[in-house]
Structure formats: C-alpha cells, structure tokens
Motif scaffolding. Structure first.
Motif: not given
Length: 875
Positions: A803-809, A811-818, A839-847
């Motif tokens: 699940a973590a690998a899928s979320a990292k791949s 960039p638009l993964t829902d923040l609550s899921l991250r 996992l939480i911060v690297d994708q920022g707030l653009d998801g």
C-alpha cells in the motif's frame, strides 16, 4: 349468589347490566368518542357506585382517564377491569388501545387478537388490528384481517380498496388488480367510479401502477392507460407515466411526442422530462432510460453518461433550434446545451450564460457552472468534488479565463469584452468578482479567494452574499471564529433573512459559541418559553445536530447525548405519524401517494440526519466505554491518598463545584417555572419541564449495548454508507466479535477501497484479531481462511508495504490514506518512522483530500512518530 357476582353482573355467569346501567355505559362510550371526557367519567362513576367491579366500565373509565393525561391511574383501572372480566372483548380491546397509546404495538396486537377470540366479527377491533398490522409491516396478517373485514362488510368502498392495497403490499399484484376490477364491476355505469373525477382518476392510475409492476406487463399497462384517459384528471401524471412506458417498450417516436406534450404543458423546468425526451431521441436502452428517469435536480441523460458526437449534435439541433424558438423564456432550455457542447463552442455558450447571470446578479451562477465539472468513471459521469480534479478540468480554465476578462473589461470600460453598445451597472463587477472568488474556493485557493471577496465587501458593504462567501472560505481555512464573526456581520445587514441567520447560528456552534448561537436562532422562534424546546417541538434537526456536536466538543457528554437522542425521537415520531395515513389515504383514494409513503417510511432510518444522530450517539458511547472515568468526574476523589493540604484544596474545589451546579440547576428550574406561569397567563400551552436537562439518565445506560443497538439499526438501514461499517467494526471489536468485525471490513471495502479510515482498521484487525482460545472451531476456521483474502493473500507487513509503494507511485494519493498507511507502517513495523513521515510529506499538499481536518490529522500523526519525524513535521 356470591357478593362478587352482585358487584359485577358479568362475573361468573356473564349476566348483563340492568337497563339503566346499560344506557349509562352506552353514554360512557359515546362521551369517550366525542371527547367529552368529564361527562364520561361521571357516567362511569354512576355505574361503579352500584357495581364497583364491573370490568367493562372500569376499563372505559381507565381509557377516558388516559386521554385526560392520567396515565398511571388509567393503567391501574384497565388492568383491574380486565382481571374482573377476562371474557369481555371490550376489556381486551381497551387494553390494546392502552398499549397502542404507549406505542407498544406488539402487545396491542396480542390484546386485539385475544378480543377477537371472544368476538371474531367485531369490525372495530378488526379495523384497529389491521392498522397496527400494516404499521408493524405484518403484511400477511394485514391481508387476512382485511379479507375478514371485506367478507363481513362488502358494501363499503374503503374495504375493497384496503384489501387491494393489502394484496399489493404482499406482492400479489394481479390479485390487487382483480380486486379493483371486481369492485368496479359492482358499480353501475353511471356511478362516480366510472366518471371523470379526482378519486376515480386516482383509482385508475393506482390500478395502472399495479399492472406496470407485474413483470413483462408494460404493454397491458399502456393499453389500460389509454382506456382510462377520459377518467383521469391528473393529465401531467398520465402523460409522464405514458412516456415512461413507451421508453421502456422501445417506442421512441411515440415517447418523444409524449414528452414534447409535457413541455408544451409548461414542464420546461422539469429536468426529468428533458431526460425522457433525450432518451427517446437517442433510442437509449431500457436500463439507461430507467436510470435517467430517476435523476434529480438539473441532471439529465447528458450529465449521466458520455454521449457520442453525433448524439450530442442531434440534441443540440433540437435544443438550439426548435426548442429555443418554442420556449424562449425557459432557463432549462438555455442551460441544457452547456452540457452538450465542448471546446470553444462550450466556452462561447458559457460566456453568454455568465453575462446574463452577472448582469442580473445571480448568486447561484457559480454553483450552477460547477455542475459542469464532470469526469468520467466506469462509463458514467460524476461531478468533480476534489480540488485536484476541478483544477485539471478544462471547463474551469474556460470559466476562469472568461471571469478574468470580465473583471478587466468592467474595471476599465464598465462593459463586457467585445460589447461596445451597453455599459453595465456598477453591481456587475461585484458579481464578476464573486464568481472568480467562488472558483478560487472550489480550487482550494483560499488566500486568493479572500483577497477578492474583500474587494467585493469594500465595493458594496451591504451585499449579504459576500459575507456568506467570506465566512464559508474562512471556515474551510480552519478559522471558525473569524467565519462566525463574518457571518454575524452579514446577518446584521438583513435581520429578516432567515437563511443567513441560520448560517450564522451554525457557524457560531461550530466555533463553540453556544450561548450566542442560541440568541441568534431565537430571533426566528416564538418568544414564549424556552427557544430550544420550541426548536425541538418544530423538529429542527439541523440545529440539534450542530448543537450536539458543539456540546460533544465541549465534553458535555450528557447534554450532547440528549440532543442526538432528540433527533432520533423526531424520526420515531415521523414513523409514528404514518399511523394517521393508513385510513386517511384509503378514504381519500390517494393510493399511489400512500404506497410511496409506506416505501419512504421503510427507508426512514437510512436518511442522512438519522444516520448522523445514530452515529453520534454510538461514537460518544464508545468514547465513554473506552474512558469510563469521564462519567465519574462528579464523584468524590480518593481523599485517603492525599496529603492534608491536598485534601483541603480538593474539598474546597468540590464544594465550589457542587455549589455552582446547585445554583445553575436552581436557576434553570426557576426559569422553567416562570415560563410556565407566563404561558398560562397568555393562555397558551405551557412548556414541559425537563426533569433531566443534563442527560444524566443517558449516561447511566450501558454504553456498549447502546452503541450496539444503533450500529445494528444503521447496518440494516444505511448499508451504503462506509461510516456505517466503520462503526460496526469498532463496536464489534469492543464486543470481541471478530467475525462480525471482519464482515464489516469486507462491506466497507466494497463501498470505498481507498478509504484511509478503513485501511487503519484492516491493519488493526490483522494485528489484533487472533481467535479466542475458547472460540468455536468453525469461527476459527472462517477467520483463518478469510483474513488472507482481506489482506490480498499477504501477511500484514507485506500488505502495508504494498500500500505504501502504491501511494508513493501516485502523487495524487488522498492525504488521509497516506496518513493511514504511514500510521500502519509504524504500528506493524512495516517501515521506520522516517519512512512513514516521508510518505506523508514528500508528496506535499498537491494530492487529493487536502483539507484543514486531514492536515491536522497528518500533523498529529507526525507528532506521534517522535523525533525521527520532527524534520518532516517542520517541512
């Protein structure tokens, strides 16, 4: 002869009362039916002076007292009367009526059935029994009872129609049609049932509905519809039904003519008619037609599923040609082409639509255009709700470009771009700014939206809509205090606007200003008595739900439970209110509406407000179950473990709290008494004194049992809400029911597999759901076999890592899921704290799913990770 027999003529031998007392007893019944209760009591007392143990008189007196509000005395008398004469159908009937008044319907049914064993042909008891049976949805029993009534009294229309409805509710549609035919066959040709009229027309349409519900019988229903045209007065319903049948039978040419007739009758703003017409023109399949005819609001076939280019062109030709000429004043005819166009043509159409709306100052223009943000999922359209999807939508770019052009041109020339003939009024720039700020709000660009809305307020300080928009943006930004102040400023500009007053009240409650909110809402409530009590009497659910949430945040558990329970009671009252319609609708021959009411009542417990109240009660009880000390705050502390100084201080604090609580309770009691006196002076109904204003009785209940009760109701009535199954899981785990918890997880995943809250619970279940040592072998086997399926055939660590690998791949993964995955990584040791924080911060707030609530949850999660995540938290 015994003394008891003399006191009660019916005891033992069943001898009747003497004639004088018989006449008095008849007057008791008459006075009860005419609601002359005091006269009825007087007549009953005259009988009881001579025969103090006469069962039927005792029961009738008790029933009369119950209507006068003397419940305890009434119950005692009725039970005494029943014991004195258990062979009297009157006593059993009255006993059933007493239970019915207390909403103990199952007990009332038992009493009625016992009365019928004594007098099996008593029509009044049979009618009362049938009402309770349909109320409790004992449909088979209802059918038998109505058949008995029809057999005994076949010369009344109501008995025939009720029996037909009973057949319908039991699924015997052909039988319902047959009963109506037999009834109509007994009527002469010149009777009202065969003439054009409201009741005859409603009966014909009801029969037609039953015919249509019979499988593969639409052609017969359509033929019958043509036959009954001369009888039906509601031609709009007749035409709508006819068009629907024609669509389902594939008669598209006939259907298009029928829906065109409806438009000509003035239904141009009914979008269901437009959906039906579109289906007919395009020759949609049966499934699509049925789905399109169930759409609500401004949705049509064009917004339900993607259409081919030639299909859109065919509809555009009609709407921009023939319909535009025939219905030039219809807003719907002008708006529907917006859902059919693309590219530059769509931008031009939006331009025309916006200019019209801005000139007229239409506040809902932005929300109307937001309905055009359609994205395709699984072959169907859904309206974009997340800021990520809205920003990426081509229609947004067109609207923003147009709005920017309007603002530039209006500021420099007071004209729209390219319009050299007409100068716009000063208010047009105001609404252009408003539209632009609304688009910023949809995109989550709150600072830019606030800058523009401040210009609006500076331009026109008296425009209430600007304050509402600013308050909404501030609330979305997380500043509830400023949002409430802003709404209150707008409310001051128009104190007769109920909507803005209600919005202000709502925001005040969300900001924790309970007393101010009460003052605001009281402005639109009658001033006599307690405003909150009157809001409860008016069943103002939205206010009570917001107040319950506010009280819960303030940790006033009992009061919060009381408000949630008040909303639940409203729904129980609505369920009870259907009782009045069981006979009324049959008498007035509104049979179609009656069937709809029964279906609505069956779905009552799945409505949003009930689900929210039930979930609020359950969540609060679970919190109290997890923290039992919260309900023991008023208990005295353990002074024995304290030093002398600590004991003295603690006792002083306890005395102070007790004194303040007693003073507050006394003030509330005095206010209630004064309100009652004032009401009596004015001759109005006195408010009911609340014996438990703090909800202490609710706090004494078993929290887990109460949570279980409401969770079970939601799982039956609201199975499409993912929150239902999350709650079911939480309750089941505390009850140590792992199979029930696992079932809830499977149900929740079928609704939303990407839910962050669901992911947390799946990981928690995998970690903690080991079967008990004394569990049944079958339960262990099911748990061991189904758990891998829940984890996609992996162990819990691999499941979380995937699940973590899928979320990292993505960039638009829902923040609550991250956040949920990151939390699970740490708890299951599937990764380090730094990896989880990354996992939480690297994708920022653009998801997706970025809001104040989810950002706070992310910060809390990072805080829990400790020092390893401190850098990420700062980032």
């Amino acid at each position: 002869m015994s003394t008891a027999a003399n006191d009660n003529p019916q005891a033992g031998q069943g001898r009747p009362l003497p004639k004088k007392e018989q006449d008095l007893f008849k007057s008791v019944v008459k006075h009860y039916e005419s609601k002359q209760y005091k006269k009825g009591i007087k007549a009953a007392d005259n009988i009881l002076k001579k025969f103090p143990n006469h069962g039927e008189t005792l029961c009738m007196k008790g029933l009369t007292l119950q209507c006068m509000g003397k419940k305890d005395e009434a119950v005692t008398l009725v039970k005494k009367g029943l014991m004195n004469d258990m062979r009297s159908h009157v006593c059993w009937h009255v006993y059933g009526l007493l239970h019915r008044a207390d909403r103990e319907y199952n007990e009332a049914i038992k009493a009625y059935k016992q009365a019928l064993r004594i007098d099996s042909e008593n029509l009044q008891i049979l009618r009362d029994l049938s009402l309770l049976q349909v109320q409790m949805r004992d449909l088979s029993g209802f059918l038998v009872t109505r058949h008995t009534i029809l057999t005994l009294k076949s010369n009344q229309r109501m008995n025939w129609l009720t029996y037909a409805v009973a057949k319908h509710l039991n699924g015997d549609l052909a039988g319902a049609v047959s009963v109506i035919d037999i009834y109509l066959g007994t009527m002469p040709e010149d009777s009202d049932e065969h003439k054009r009229g409201y009741e005859s027309g409603e009966l014909a349409l009801y029969k037609n509905r039953a015919l249509a519900e019979i499988p593969d019988n639409l052609q017969t229903a359509l033929d019958h519809l043509e036959e009954c045209k001369t009888v039906v007065m509601d031609q709009t319903a007749w035409l709508m039904t006819k068009g629907t049948y024609q669509l389902q039978l594939g008669r598209y040419d006939d259907a298009s003519k029928t829906f065109l007739s409806l438009l000509e009758r003035g239904l141009t703003e009914d979008y269901r008619v437009h959906s039906g017409y579109m289906c007919a023109v395009l020759g949609a399949d049966n499934e699509t037609c049925q789905a399109a005819m169930k759409l609500k609001g401004t949705a049509t076939l064009a917004t339900m599923k993607p259409l081919a280019a030639d299909q859109r062109q065919a509809l555009l030709k009609t709407y921009r040609g023939e319909f535009a000429e025939r219905f030039p004043k219809s807003p719907a005819i002008r708006r529907i082409p917006l859902t059919l166009l693309e590219g530059d043509e769509l931008k031009a159409a939006i331009d025309d639509h916006c200019r019209r709306g801005l000139t007229r100052g239409v506040p809902s223009l932005g929300s109307d255009l937001a309905a055009l943000f359609l994205i395709e999922r699984d072959g169907k359209y859904v309206t974009a709700a997340d800021a990520v999807d809205i920003k990426a939508h081509s229609t947004l770019a067109a609207i923003v470009d147009l709005a920017e052009g309007y603002i530039t041109s209006l500021l420099s020339e007071s004209k729209f771009p390219g319009d050299d003939n007409k100068c716009e009024s000063p208010s047009t720039i105001l609404w252009a700014w408003y539209l632009r700020a609304y688009m910023h709000e949809l995109c989550g660009e709150y600072p830019a939206a606030l800058d523009i809305v401040d210009k609006c307020i500076e331009h026109t300080p008296t425009a209430v809509d600007m304050y509402e928009l600013k308050g909404r943006i501030l609330m979305a930004s997380g500043d509830a205090e400023a949002a409430a102040d802003c709404l209150d400023s707008g409310r001051d500009l128009d104190k007769q606007d109920r909507y803005i007053n209600n919005q202000t009240t709502k925001y005040m409650l969300q900001a924790g200003r309970q007393s101010v909110a009460g003052e605001r809402i009281a402005l639109f409530v009658k001033h006599e008595g307690n405003p909150e009590q009157m809001l409860s009497d008016m069943q103002c659910s939205w206010y009570e739900l917001e107040l319950a949430d506010c009280l819960r945040r303030q940790k006033e558990w009992g009061k919060s439970l009381k408000k949630y329970s008040s909303v639940v009671k409203h729904f129980e009252d609505w369920h009870e209110d259907q009782f009045d319609f069981h006979s009324y609708c049959i008498r007035k021959v509104t049979l179609r509406a009656y069937i709809d009411v029964l279906q609505f009542e069956d779905d009552l417990w799945g409505l949003e407000n009930y689900a929210r109240a039930a979930e609020g009660i359950s969540r609060l009880y679970l919190h109290l179950y997890d923290n039992p000390d919260l309900t023991k705050e008023d208990e005295e502390p353990d002074y024995a473990s304290m030093t002398a100084a600590q004991r003295k201080k603690a006792k002083a604090i306890a005395r102070k709290k007790k004194k303040a609580a007693e003073k507050k309770a006394e003030e509330e009691k005095t206010a209630a008494v004064e309100a009652q006196k004032a009401a009596q002076k004015k001759g109005i109904k006195a408010p009911v004194m609340d014996e438990d204003p703090n909800g202490e009785t609710l706090l004494k209940k078993d929290p887990l049992e109460e949570a279980k009760k409401f969770s079970a109701i939601l799982s039956r009535s609201a199975p499409r809400r993912i929150s239902t199954w999350l709650l079911q899981y939480d309750v089941a785990m505390r009850r140590k029911k792992p199979l029930l918890a696992m079932q809830a997880l499977f149900k929740g995943r079928a609704i939303d597999a990407q839910s962050g809250e669901l992911f947390v619970r799946i990981a928690d279940f995998a970690e903690n759901a080991a079967p008990e040592a004394d569990s049944h072998e079958a339960a262990k086997e099911v748990l061991n076999s189904e758990l891998p399926r829940l984890l996609n055939g992996k162990d819990v660590c691999s499941f979380v890592q995937d699940a973590a690998a899928s979320a990292k791949s993505d960039p638009l993964t829902d923040l609550s899921l991250r956040v949920a995955i990151a939390s699970a990584m740490v708890k299951t040791k599937a990764g380090s704290s730094s990896d989880a924080a990354s996992l939480i911060v690297d994708q920022g707030l653009d998801g997706r799913g970025v809001s104040v609530k989810t950002v706070k949850a992310a910060l809390d999660c990072l805080t829990e990770f400790g020092d390893e995540a401190s850098a990420a938290k700062t980032k």
